[in-house]
Design a protein around this motif. Structure first.
Motif, PDB file in Angstrom:
ATOM      1  N   LYS A  67      -3.427   5.714  -6.782  1.00  0.00           N
ATOM      2  CA  LYS A  67      -3.830   4.309  -6.793  1.00  0.00           C
ATOM      3  C   LYS A  67      -2.640   3.407  -6.496  1.00  0.00           C
ATOM      4  O   LYS A  67      -2.739   2.454  -5.723  1.00  0.00           O
ATOM      5  CB  LYS A  67      -4.433   3.945  -8.149  1.00  0.00           C
ATOM      6  CG  LYS A  67      -5.760   4.619  -8.449  1.00  0.00           C
ATOM      7  CD  LYS A  67      -6.280   4.189  -9.807  1.00  0.00           C
ATOM      8  CE  LYS A  67      -7.601   4.903 -10.135  1.00  0.00           C
ATOM      9  NZ  LYS A  67      -8.122   4.505 -11.456  1.00  0.00           N
ATOM     10  N   SER A  68      -1.518   3.722  -7.143  1.00  0.00           N
ATOM     11  CA  SER A  68      -0.316   2.909  -6.952  1.00  0.00           C
ATOM     12  C   SER A  68       0.157   2.954  -5.503  1.00  0.00           C
ATOM     13  O   SER A  68       0.522   1.929  -4.916  1.00  0.00           O
ATOM     14  CB  SER A  68       0.800   3.413  -7.875  1.00  0.00           C
ATOM     15  OG  SER A  68       1.995   2.709  -7.659  1.00  0.00           O
ATOM     16  N   ILE A 117      -0.846  -3.756   0.342  1.00  0.00           N
ATOM     17  CA  ILE A 117      -0.664  -5.145  -0.076  1.00  0.00           C
ATOM     18  C   ILE A 117       0.128  -5.958   0.933  1.00  0.00           C
ATOM     19  O   ILE A 117      -0.165  -7.131   1.178  1.00  0.00           O
ATOM     20  CB  ILE A 117      -0.010  -5.217  -1.483  1.00  0.00           C
ATOM     21  CG1 ILE A 117      -0.146  -6.629  -2.047  1.00  0.00           C
ATOM     22  CG2 ILE A 117       1.449  -4.770  -1.439  1.00  0.00           C
ATOM     23  CD1 ILE A 117       0.187  -6.726  -3.519  1.00  0.00           C
ATOM     24  N   ALA A 118       1.139  -5.342   1.566  1.00  0.00           N
ATOM     25  CA  ALA A 118       1.943  -6.068   2.560  1.00  0.00           C
ATOM     26  C   ALA A 118       1.075  -6.496   3.742  1.00  0.00           C
ATOM     27  O   ALA A 118       1.177  -7.631   4.222  1.00  0.00           O
ATOM     28  CB  ALA A 118       3.101  -5.197   3.028  1.00  0.00           C
ATOM     29  N   GLN A 119       0.194  -5.589   4.215  1.00  0.00           N
ATOM     30  CA  GLN A 119      -0.668  -5.914   5.335  1.00  0.00           C
ATOM     31  C   GLN A 119      -1.662  -7.016   4.980  1.00  0.00           C
ATOM     32  O   GLN A 119      -1.929  -7.905   5.793  1.00  0.00           O
ATOM     33  CB  GLN A 119      -1.410  -4.656   5.797  1.00  0.00           C
ATOM     34  CG  GLN A 119      -0.480  -3.639   6.439  1.00  0.00           C
ATOM     35  CD  GLN A 119      -1.116  -2.272   6.593  1.00  0.00           C
ATOM     36  OE1 GLN A 119      -0.455  -1.253   6.509  1.00  0.00           O
ATOM     37  NE2 GLN A 119      -2.400  -2.234   6.841  1.00  0.00           N
ATOM     38  N   THR A 150       7.377  -2.453   1.197  1.00  0.00           N
ATOM     39  CA  THR A 150       7.302  -1.077   1.698  1.00  0.00           C
ATOM     40  C   THR A 150       8.541  -0.319   1.239  1.00  0.00           C
ATOM     41  O   THR A 150       9.655  -0.590   1.685  1.00  0.00           O
ATOM     42  CB  THR A 150       7.193  -1.055   3.239  1.00  0.00           C
ATOM     43  OG1 THR A 150       6.112  -1.901   3.631  1.00  0.00           O
ATOM     44  CG2 THR A 150       6.941   0.343   3.739  1.00  0.00           C
ATOM     45  N   LYS A 151       8.317   0.650   0.350  1.00  0.00           N
ATOM     46  CA  LYS A 151       9.421   1.340  -0.315  1.00  0.00           C
ATOM     47  C   LYS A 151      10.344   2.056   0.671  1.00  0.00           C
ATOM     48  O   LYS A 151      11.568   1.976   0.559  1.00  0.00           O
ATOM     49  CB  LYS A 151       8.858   2.345  -1.325  1.00  0.00           C
ATOM     50  CG  LYS A 151       9.921   3.022  -2.180  1.00  0.00           C
ATOM     51  CD  LYS A 151       9.275   3.943  -3.196  1.00  0.00           C
ATOM     52  CE  LYS A 151      10.326   4.647  -4.038  1.00  0.00           C
ATOM     53  NZ  LYS A 151       9.705   5.570  -5.022  1.00  0.00           N
ATOM     54  N   GLU A 152       9.773   2.748   1.649  1.00  0.00           N
ATOM     55  CA  GLU A 152      10.602   3.526   2.577  1.00  0.00           C
ATOM     56  C   GLU A 152      11.489   2.636   3.436  1.00  0.00           C
ATOM     57  O   GLU A 152      12.646   2.960   3.674  1.00  0.00           O
ATOM     58  CB  GLU A 152       9.712   4.405   3.468  1.00  0.00           C
ATOM     59  CG  GLU A 152       9.205   5.645   2.758  1.00  0.00           C
ATOM     60  CD  GLU A 152       8.590   6.631   3.738  1.00  0.00           C
ATOM     61  OE1 GLU A 152       7.426   6.408   4.111  1.00  0.00           O
ATOM     62  OE2 GLU A 152       9.279   7.583   4.121  1.00  0.00           O
ATOM     63  N   ILE A 153      10.952   1.516   3.893  1.00  0.00           N
ATOM     64  CA  ILE A 153      11.762   0.584   4.684  1.00  0.00           C
ATOM     65  C   ILE A 153      12.860  -0.020   3.825  1.00  0.00           C
ATOM     66  O   ILE A 153      14.019  -0.127   4.249  1.00  0.00           O
ATOM     67  CB  ILE A 153      10.881  -0.522   5.304  1.00  0.00           C
ATOM     68  CG1 ILE A 153       9.988   0.072   6.393  1.00  0.00           C
ATOM     69  CG2 ILE A 153      11.738  -1.651   5.883  1.00  0.00           C
ATOM     70  CD1 ILE A 153       9.063  -0.924   7.049  1.00  0.00           C
ATOM     71  N   ARG A 154      12.502  -0.411   2.615  1.00  0.00           N
ATOM     72  CA  ARG A 154      13.490  -1.009   1.703  1.00  0.00           C
ATOM     73  C   ARG A 154      14.607  -0.026   1.392  1.00  0.00           C
ATOM     74  O   ARG A 154      15.797  -0.366   1.468  1.00  0.00           O
ATOM     75  CB  ARG A 154      12.796  -1.464   0.412  1.00  0.00           C
ATOM     76  CG  ARG A 154      13.721  -2.212  -0.555  1.00  0.00           C
ATOM     77  CD  ARG A 154      12.948  -2.783  -1.720  1.00  0.00           C
ATOM     78  NE  ARG A 154      12.365  -1.745  -2.570  1.00  0.00           N
ATOM     79  CZ  ARG A 154      11.071  -1.512  -2.678  1.00  0.00           C
ATOM     80  NH1 ARG A 154      10.204  -2.225  -1.969  1.00  0.00           N
ATOM     81  NH2 ARG A 154      10.607  -0.562  -3.475  1.00  0.00           N
TER      82      ARG A 154
END
Length: 312
Positions: free
Chosen positions: A233-234, A241-243, A294-298
């Protein structure tokens, strides 16, 4: 009509901002700062996705189109507007005016189609995780990206094809930049068909984008409710959410822009500024939203930054 057409020049006059004495340089440097910040953020996104192997995934290959499209939109608008402000010039060559309008409309349609493609990718990733790699193959990615840019190009080129063939009897653009509606006002012919066709194309773009996104996010929401894994879910929420933020931001700014032209008591300067917002706010905020959500980009950006600092 023919006599009027003989006096039409390829040099068009734009309606400039009415600035207070000494105000042009502060506005110019503020606009230049916004433009450079947008260039830096979006180019950083493009370079990260191109160079970093961990971002060589279908989601980020589709995402690559978003900063590229944002650069097209803001680059077609701001440099010309800022140049006119500082030089106090208000002229534009007709073919360049048409090109600017074409690129700005390509940008608007591109945002809608790119977000729809990204929503579809998240739907497959979250609702059909075991089949994701078999569905989102390189061939599928090529088709999706080609559809995004190809459909956008075909719709906008058809819009401008029926517009540029109209006879012109005016040389004045009632705005600080060129778009389809401003170019139509140069014509001395009946533009009803062009207006209807323009509304039809807008409706088609909105229908395709909203339909794909609504279906995708409803299915994702159902998958989140059905799934008992809090981790799933997370992940679903964080990737979508970003989109959703970008889509809602684009639609809100676009609606606000349209409404500003409907109120006669709004100053001309304010109308011109609100007309520019849809080409400025999303390109500036999109990379920030994706960088934060976005965790991977960050994490990739932080890793690259630490590597550069350690080398220095």
């Amino acid at each position: 009509m023919e006599n009027k057409s003989l006096n039409v020049s390829f040099n068009l006059t734009l309606d400039p901002f009415v600035l207070l004495p000494g105000g042009k340089y502060p506005i110019f440097f503020l606009g230049l700062l916004i433009f450079l910040f947008c260039l830096f953020c979006n180019l950083t996104m493009l370079v990260l996705i191109t160079v970093e192997r961990n971002l060589h995934q279908p989601m980020y290959f589709i995402l690559f189109s978003l900063p590229l499209n944002d650069l097209i939109g803001i680059s077609a608008l701001l440099p010309k507007v800022l140049s006119d402000i500082v030089t106090e010039s208000s002229t534009v060559y007709y073919p360049l005016c048409v090109l600017q309008g074409f690129l700005l409309h390509m940008y608007g349609g591109g945002v809608l189609f790119i977000l729809a493609a990204m929503a579809f990718d998240r739907y497959i990733a979250i609702c059909k995780p075991l089949r994701y790699n078999t569905i989102m193959t390189p061939y599928t990615l090529i088709i999706i990206i080609a559809l995004v840019w190809g459909l956008d190009f075909l719709l906008i080129i058809s819009l401008f094809s029926i517009q540029v063939r109209l006879p012109r009897c005016q040389n004045s653009i009632p705005n600080v930049f060129c778009d389809n509606s401003s170019l139509l006002k140069l014509s001395c012919a009946n533009t009803s068909i062009n207006n209807i066709f323009g509304l039809f194309i807008t409706a088609v773009m909105q229908f395709i984008s909203v339909s794909v996104q609504m279906y995708s996010y409803i299915q994702i929401l159902i998958a989140c409710v059905v799934s008992r894994r809090s981790e799933a879910k997370s992940k679903a929420i964080n990737t979508c959410i970003a989109q959703l933020v970008i889509f809602l931001m684009f639609e809100t700014v676009g609606t606000f822009t349209i409404l500003s032209y409907r109120f006669t008591n709004v100053s001309l300067n304010l109308q011109k500024i609100t007309g520019m917002l849809i080409f400025i706010i999303p390109p500036v905020l999109n990379p920030i939203v994706y960088g934060l959500k976005t965790k991977e980009i960050r994490n990739t950006l932080i890793k690259v930054f630490k590597q550069k600092v350690s080398i220095m």
